[in-house]
Design a protein around this motif. Structure first.
Motif, PDB file in Angstrom:
ATOM      1  N   ARG A 362     -15.537   8.317 -28.007  1.00  0.00           N
ATOM      2  CA  ARG A 362     -16.598   7.977 -28.959  1.00  0.00           C
ATOM      3  C   ARG A 362     -16.217   6.760 -29.803  1.00  0.00           C
ATOM      4  O   ARG A 362     -17.058   5.919 -30.114  1.00  0.00           O
ATOM      5  CB  ARG A 362     -16.899   9.178 -29.857  1.00  0.00           C
ATOM      6  CG  ARG A 362     -18.130   8.967 -30.750  1.00  0.00           C
ATOM      7  CD  ARG A 362     -18.324  10.115 -31.720  1.00  0.00           C
ATOM      8  NE  ARG A 362     -18.754  11.318 -31.018  1.00  0.00           N
ATOM      9  CZ  ARG A 362     -18.154  12.504 -31.126  1.00  0.00           C
ATOM     10  NH1 ARG A 362     -17.067  12.622 -31.872  1.00  0.00           N
ATOM     11  NH2 ARG A 362     -18.632  13.550 -30.493  1.00  0.00           N
ATOM     12  N   ARG A 370     -22.237   9.139 -26.000  1.00  0.00           N
ATOM     13  CA  ARG A 370     -23.579   9.721 -26.162  1.00  0.00           C
ATOM     14  C   ARG A 370     -24.193  10.080 -24.815  1.00  0.00           C
ATOM     15  O   ARG A 370     -24.821  11.139 -24.665  1.00  0.00           O
ATOM     16  CB  ARG A 370     -24.486   8.734 -26.901  1.00  0.00           C
ATOM     17  CG  ARG A 370     -24.185   8.610 -28.385  1.00  0.00           C
ATOM     18  CD  ARG A 370     -25.313   7.892 -29.105  1.00  0.00           C
ATOM     19  NE  ARG A 370     -25.517   6.539 -28.609  1.00  0.00           N
ATOM     20  CZ  ARG A 370     -24.895   5.470 -29.099  1.00  0.00           C
ATOM     21  NH1 ARG A 370     -24.039   5.599 -30.107  1.00  0.00           N
ATOM     22  NH2 ARG A 370     -25.140   4.274 -28.604  1.00  0.00           N
ATOM     23  N   GLU A 373     -22.627  13.242 -23.656  1.00  0.00           N
ATOM     24  CA  GLU A 373     -23.025  14.383 -24.491  1.00  0.00           C
ATOM     25  C   GLU A 373     -24.397  14.928 -24.109  1.00  0.00           C
ATOM     26  O   GLU A 373     -24.670  16.116 -24.329  1.00  0.00           O
ATOM     27  CB  GLU A 373     -23.017  13.972 -25.959  1.00  0.00           C
ATOM     28  CG  GLU A 373     -21.616  13.769 -26.512  1.00  0.00           C
ATOM     29  CD  GLU A 373     -21.622  13.014 -27.842  1.00  0.00           C
ATOM     30  OE1 GLU A 373     -22.727  12.641 -28.302  1.00  0.00           O
ATOM     31  OE2 GLU A 373     -20.526  12.785 -28.395  1.00  0.00           O
ATOM     32  N   VAL A 380     -20.906  18.019 -28.941  1.00  0.00           N
ATOM     33  CA  VAL A 380     -21.453  17.414 -30.161  1.00  0.00           C
ATOM     34  C   VAL A 380     -21.125  18.262 -31.386  1.00  0.00           C
ATOM     35  O   VAL A 380     -21.256  19.479 -31.345  1.00  0.00           O
ATOM     36  CB  VAL A 380     -22.980  17.235 -30.033  1.00  0.00           C
ATOM     37  CG1 VAL A 380     -23.534  16.585 -31.306  1.00  0.00           C
ATOM     38  CG2 VAL A 380     -23.323  16.412 -28.809  1.00  0.00           C
TER      39      VAL A 380
END
Length: 380
Positions: A362, A370, A373, A380
Motif C-alpha cells: 500500500r 486497492r 483489496e 481492508v
C-alpha cells in the motif's frame, strides 16, 4: 601486504582498489583468465538505491559509476497481454563490460597490475602466488579454488531445477519488466531491462518441465533464439534476441560455512550466489570487498581479519540470501501461479520473499493495493 587476486570481476577489482587506496605500498596483482575486452552477459541490475551503498566509504567510486547508470522508478509485470506497472520499485542498470572497463581503468590508475589472459589453476603456483600474504578467490560461481577445497570451506551447492538463458536485445525497455507468457509447452518468463540507451538484457527462464516439452535439448543456438523470439514477439516489437555465448543453465545456490582457510579467502559469487531475480549479485560482491577491506583495516592480524570479515558480513548477507532463496521457489511455481488473475499474480510477486507485506504494498503502490483489496476485502 602482498595480495594476489584470482578473478577480475567486480569483487576482486573493487577490493584491489580499496586496499591500494588505503596504502599505495601494498603489492597487488589481479589475475584474470579472460581478455580485457570480453565478458559474458549483457547488463547487470541494481535494486533500490543503486550504488548508494558506496557513498559512505567511496564517494569517488560512487561519482564515477552513477552517471553511467540507466535508471527508472517502476517495475512492470506482464501477465500474458495484461501489463501491470508497479510503483515504488526503483532500479538501475549498467552494461557489465562498461562496469568492468571503468573498474579496470580505476584500479590501474591506483597502481594495481591486472594480468589478462592469465589462467591460474593451482594454489601451488609459486611463480605467481608464492609469498603472498593473502590470496583472494574472486573467480566466480564455478570457482575451482572453492570446488577443490569444499571440505575446508564447508561448501553447500543446491542446483535448482529451473532453466535460464542470458540474452540481450536491441529493444530498449522503459522499466525493468517481468513478462510471463503461457505457451503450449508451459510458461516462459523474460526478465528484461535496458542497460544502455541502445541495449537491454533479456533473460529467459522456464521450468525444467517446460524446457523438456519445448525440446530445447535438441535445438541449436539459432533454433533456440528463434523459438524465444516467437514466444516474446509481442514484447520485442521486431527486435532480435542477441547471444553472447548464451546457453541454458540451472542456477547453483551456493553457500559456505567457512569463508577462508590459511591465507585464502572467498569473495563474490565464489563465496555465495544470489538468484538474479533480486538484482543483488554485483552489489553483494562489492559489499564483500568493502567488508574485507574494513576487516583488514580494523584488526591486527590476518587470521583475526578473516574471522572478523565473516562475522561482520554474514548477518546482512544472510538477509538477502534468504530472500533470494524464497524468490527462486516462486519462479519454480510460476506455471501454477499464472492461473491467478493478473492483479493477484502481480501482488503475489511483490510479497514473494516475505519482506513486503500488504502495508508495504500500500505504501509503495496504493493503486495495486486497492485493486487487490477489491477481491480480498478482509485486508481492508
Amino acid at each position: 601486504m602482498k595480495i594476489r587476486i584470482i578473478g577480475g570481476g567486480p569483487a576482486g577489482l573493487y577490493f584491489a582498489s580499496l586496499m591500494k587506496r588505503e596504502d599505495p605500498a601494498h603489492d597487488i596483482v589481479v589475475y584474470e583468465r579472460g581478455p580485457r575486452d570480453a565478458t559474458w552477459g549483457f547488463g547487470v541490475v541494481f535494486s533500490d538505491r543503486a550504488l548508494e551503498f558506496l557513498r559512505a566509504d567511496d564517494e569517488a567510486m560512487y561519482r564515477l559509476l552513477t552517471p553511467l547508470m540507466e535508471t527508472w522508478p517502476n517495475l512492470t509485470i506482464v501477465h500474458d497481454d495484461t501489463r501491470i506497472p508497479i510503483a515504488g520499485n526503483g532500479f538501475a542498470a549498467i552494461g557489465r563490460l562498461e562496469l568492468l572497463s571503468r573498474l579496470y581503468a580505476h584500479v590501474e590508475s591506483l597502481g594495481v597490475r591486472i594480468e589478462f589472459d592469465s589462467e591460474i589453476s593451482s594454489l601451488a603456483d609459486t611463480a605467481r602466488l608464492g609469498g603472498a600474504d593473502l590470496v583472494v578467490a574472486a573467480n566466480g560461481a564455478f570457482s575451482w579454488i572453492r570446488n577443490e577445497n569444499e571440505d575446508k570451506f564447508g561448501t553447500e551447492t543446491d542446483l535448482r531445477s529451473n532453466r535460464f538463458i542470458w540474452y540481450g536485445t536491441s529493444k530498449v525497455f522503459d522499466s525493468l519488466s517481468l513478462t510471463f507468457r503461457n505457451t503450449e509447452h508451459g510458461v516462459f518468463c523474460a526478465h528484461h531491462y535496458r542497460y544502455s540507451p541502445r541495449m537491454s538484457t533479456f533473460l529467459v527462464e522456464v521450468t525444467d518441465a517446460t524446457w523438456q516439452r519445448a525440446g530445447f535439448a535438441a535445438m541449436s543456438e539459432e533454433e533456440t533464439i528463434r523459438h524465444c523470439e516467437r514466444v516474446f514477439a509481442p514484447d520485442l516489437d521486431g527486435h532480435p534476441i542477441l547471444s553472447n555465448k548464451s546457453f541454458w543453465r540451472q542456477f547453483p545456490a551456493i553457500s559456505n560455512w567457512q569463508w577462508s582457510f590459511d591465507n585464502v579467502v572467498l569473495m563474490g559469487d565464489a563465496l555465495r550466489t544470489a538468484h538474479f531475480s533480486i538484482g543483488s549479485g554485483t552489489r553483494l560482491a562489492m559489499e564483500d570487498a568493502i567488508a574485507l577491506w574494513k576487516a583488514l583495516r580494523d584488526t591486527g592480524s590476518l587470521p583475526e581479519a578473516l574471522a572478523f570479515y565473516q562475522e561482520r558480513r554474514m548477518p546482512p548477507m544472510k538477509k538477502i540470501l534468504d530472500a533470494a532463496n524464497v524468490s527462486i521457489r516462486w519462479y519454480e511455481e510460476m506455471d501454477q501461479l499464472m492461473a491467478l488473475p493478473p492483479v493477484d499474480f502481480a501482488y503475489s510477486y511483490m510479497i514473494r520473499t516475505g519482506r513486503v507485506d500488504h502495508a508495504e504494498v500500500r505504501r509503495r503502490d496504493p493503486a495495486l493495493a486497492r485493486a487487490y483489496e477489491v477481491n480480498h476485502p478482509g485486508l481492508v
